[in-house]
Design an enzyme around this catalytic site. Structure first.
Site, PDB file in Angstrom:
ATOM      1  N   ASP A  86      44.074  76.030 109.017  1.00 38.79           N
ATOM      2  CA  ASP A  86      42.936  75.175 109.430  1.00 38.79           C
ATOM      3  C   ASP A  86      41.698  75.950 109.873  1.00 38.79           C
ATOM      4  O   ASP A  86      41.079  75.613 110.900  1.00 38.79           O
ATOM      5  CB  ASP A  86      43.381  74.207 110.549  1.00 38.79           C
ATOM      6  CG  ASP A  86      44.460  73.249 110.098  1.00 38.79           C
ATOM      7  OD1 ASP A  86      44.909  73.341 108.939  1.00 38.79           O
ATOM      8  OD2 ASP A  86      44.889  72.404 110.913  1.00 38.79           O
ATOM      9  N   ASP A  96      43.218  70.726 107.304  1.00 36.49           N
ATOM     10  CA  ASP A  96      43.377  69.429 107.935  1.00 36.49           C
ATOM     11  C   ASP A  96      42.451  68.484 107.160  1.00 36.49           C
ATOM     12  O   ASP A  96      41.267  68.810 106.961  1.00 36.49           O
ATOM     13  CB  ASP A  96      42.950  69.556 109.407  1.00 36.49           C
ATOM     14  CG  ASP A  96      43.634  68.584 110.328  1.00 36.49           C
ATOM     15  OD1 ASP A  96      44.786  68.187 110.050  1.00 36.49           O
ATOM     16  OD2 ASP A  96      43.026  68.217 111.366  1.00 36.49           O
ATOM     17  N   HIS A  98      41.653  64.570 106.836  1.00 33.81           N
ATOM     18  CA  HIS A  98      41.912  63.204 107.306  1.00 33.81           C
ATOM     19  C   HIS A  98      41.020  62.152 106.630  1.00 33.81           C
ATOM     20  O   HIS A  98      39.826  62.395 106.438  1.00 33.81           O
ATOM     21  CB  HIS A  98      41.640  63.101 108.811  1.00 33.81           C
ATOM     22  CG  HIS A  98      42.523  63.950 109.667  1.00 33.81           C
ATOM     23  ND1 HIS A  98      43.893  63.925 109.600  1.00 33.81           N
ATOM     24  CD2 HIS A  98      42.232  64.847 110.647  1.00 33.81           C
ATOM     25  CE1 HIS A  98      44.400  64.756 110.492  1.00 33.81           C
ATOM     26  NE2 HIS A  98      43.421  65.346 111.136  1.00 33.81           N
ATOM     27  N   HIS A 142      37.377  64.445 113.194  1.00 36.12           N
ATOM     28  CA  HIS A 142      37.287  65.824 112.693  1.00 36.12           C
ATOM     29  C   HIS A 142      37.891  65.911 111.295  1.00 36.12           C
ATOM     30  O   HIS A 142      38.775  65.120 110.947  1.00 36.12           O
ATOM     31  CB  HIS A 142      38.011  66.793 113.642  1.00 36.12           C
ATOM     32  CG  HIS A 142      39.490  66.552 113.705  1.00 36.12           C
ATOM     33  ND1 HIS A 142      40.053  65.555 114.481  1.00 36.12           N
ATOM     34  CD2 HIS A 142      40.533  67.152 113.062  1.00 36.12           C
ATOM     35  CE1 HIS A 142      41.355  65.560 114.317  1.00 36.12           C
ATOM     36  NE2 HIS A 142      41.688  66.511 113.452  1.00 36.12           N
ATOM     37  N   LYS A 164      46.922  68.733 104.534  1.00 37.55           N
ATOM     38  CA  LYS A 164      47.812  67.933 105.388  1.00 37.55           C
ATOM     39  C   LYS A 164      46.952  66.946 106.153  1.00 37.55           C
ATOM     40  O   LYS A 164      45.736  67.112 106.225  1.00 37.55           O
ATOM     41  CB  LYS A 164      48.563  68.847 106.360  1.00 37.55           C
ATOM     42  CG  LYS A 164      47.633  69.537 107.348  1.00 37.55           C
ATOM     43  CD  LYS A 164      48.360  70.516 108.198  1.00 37.55           C
ATOM     44  CE  LYS A 164      47.422  71.245 109.130  1.00 37.55           C
ATOM     45  NZ  LYS A 164      46.810  70.378 110.144  1.00 37.55           N
ATOM     46  N   CYS A 211      48.245  73.361 115.543  1.00 37.68           N
ATOM     47  CA  CYS A 211      48.685  73.516 114.150  1.00 37.68           C
ATOM     48  C   CYS A 211      49.305  74.874 113.858  1.00 37.68           C
ATOM     49  O   CYS A 211      50.250  74.956 113.072  1.00 37.68           O
ATOM     50  CB  CYS A 211      47.533  73.185 113.212  1.00 37.68           C
ATOM     51  SG  CYS A 211      47.135  71.413 113.292  1.00 37.68           S
TER      52      CYS A 211
HETATM   53  C1  VGL Z   1      44.488  70.496 114.931  1.00 37.68           C
HETATM   54  C2  VGL Z   1      44.148  68.875 116.507  1.00 37.68           C
HETATM   55  C3  VGL Z   1      43.997  67.930 115.532  1.00 37.68           C
HETATM   56  C4  VGL Z   1      44.743  71.938 114.618  1.00 37.68           C
HETATM   57  C5  VGL Z   1      44.351  69.545 113.935  1.00 37.68           C
HETATM   58  O1  VGL Z   1      44.377  72.381 113.507  1.00 37.68           O
HETATM   59  O2  VGL Z   1      45.295  72.640 115.489  1.00 37.68           O
HETATM   60  N1  VGL Z   1      44.402  70.158 116.211  1.00 37.68           N
HETATM   61  N2  VGL Z   1      44.097  68.267 114.251  1.00 37.68           N
HETATM   62 ZN    ZN Z   2      43.606  66.847 112.735  1.00 35.69          ZN
END
Ligand code: VGL
Ligand code: ZN
Length: 228
Positions: free
Chosen positions: A12, A55, A57, A95, A129, A174
């Site tokens: 990420d 990440d 979404h 995010h 993901k 993550c």
């Molecule tokens: C993450 C919070 C929400 C991460 C991803 O990449 O650690 N943290 N989504």
């Molecule tokens: Zn996330």
């Protein structure tokens, strides 16, 4: 000849997790970019597979506080879709919305990864993901219920990987969950602490006890070449 086959997983490393503009900026997050770029020196490190995770979404994702009328960084109880178990999870600012600027890889990292993807001198992949609306994902292997699995394990198995090295963001979410799952799947797993930063660094002792409980070794960049 060594039987070790090492994979690097860059977790990420996306603009939304990076200061100063990221929606969910991880403190000191930009400091990981330089050491991660060093790890991508293929003359120095013997990676057999490189994976960058994203990440990714939908805008109505269930991990976003605003979709529940709550403030970011508060928590909510979520119910398991089948067995009714309750899990308390953090709600986040919006995010890494699919195709948004914030979901892009760090601008310093993106061209380097694209070069690796194009050359395929080492098998290189991106793994998304978080794209199923109704569940949280921290691990790059599966959602937090363990119901949906990404292609990450398959990639590692197909490439005969024995050792996994994790870096990126965030050390307590993550990167932690991806490392724990890699270790639980039987890969000898190392997290590179100085190539990662936490959302809540004040909880690092607790975070690191979870790494250790699962047999993940906490090392630094300078130890990585030797551990391979
Ligand atoms: C993450 C919070 C929400 C991460 C991803 O990449 O650690 N943290 N989504
Ligand atoms: Zn996330």
């Amino acid at each position: 000849m060594s039987q070790t086959k090492s994979a690097l997983i860059v977790v990420d490393l996306q603009e939304d997790f990076l200061p100063p503009t990221g929606a969910l900026a991880v403190p000191q997050g930009r400091e990981v970019i330089d050491p991660i770029l060093q790890l991508l020196d293929l003359d120095k490190y013997n990676w057999k597979t490189i994976i960058a995770t994203l990440d990714w979404h939908p805008s109505d994702h269930t991990s976003f506080a605003k979709n529940h009328g709550q403030e970011p960084y508060t928590t909510k109880q979520f119910k398991h879709p089948h067995n009714g178990t309750i899990k308390e999870q953090v709600l986040w600012p919006v995010h890494c919305v699919q195709h948004s600027k914030g979901a892009e890889l760090a601008k310093e990292f993106k061209p380097v990864l694209e070069d690796l993807l194009q050359k395929q001198q080492v098998p290189t992949y991106t793994v998304k993901k978080g794209y199923l609306q109704d569940r949280e994902y921290y691990s790059c292997f599966q959602d937090t219920w363990g119901l949906h699995h990404t292609e990450c394990e398959k990639i590692l198995r197909e490439n005969g990987i024995t050792h996994v090295f994790t870096v990126g963001l965030a050390y307590d979410y993550c990167v932690l969950n991806s490392s724990v799952d890699a270790a639980d799947l039987g890969f000898q797993t190392f997290v590179l602490k100085d190539c990662s930063r936490a959302v809540d660094p004040s909880a690092n002792d607790k975070t690191e006890s979870v790494y250790r409980e699962h047999g993940v070794k906490i090392i630094n960049l300078q130890d990585a070449a030797l551990a391979q």
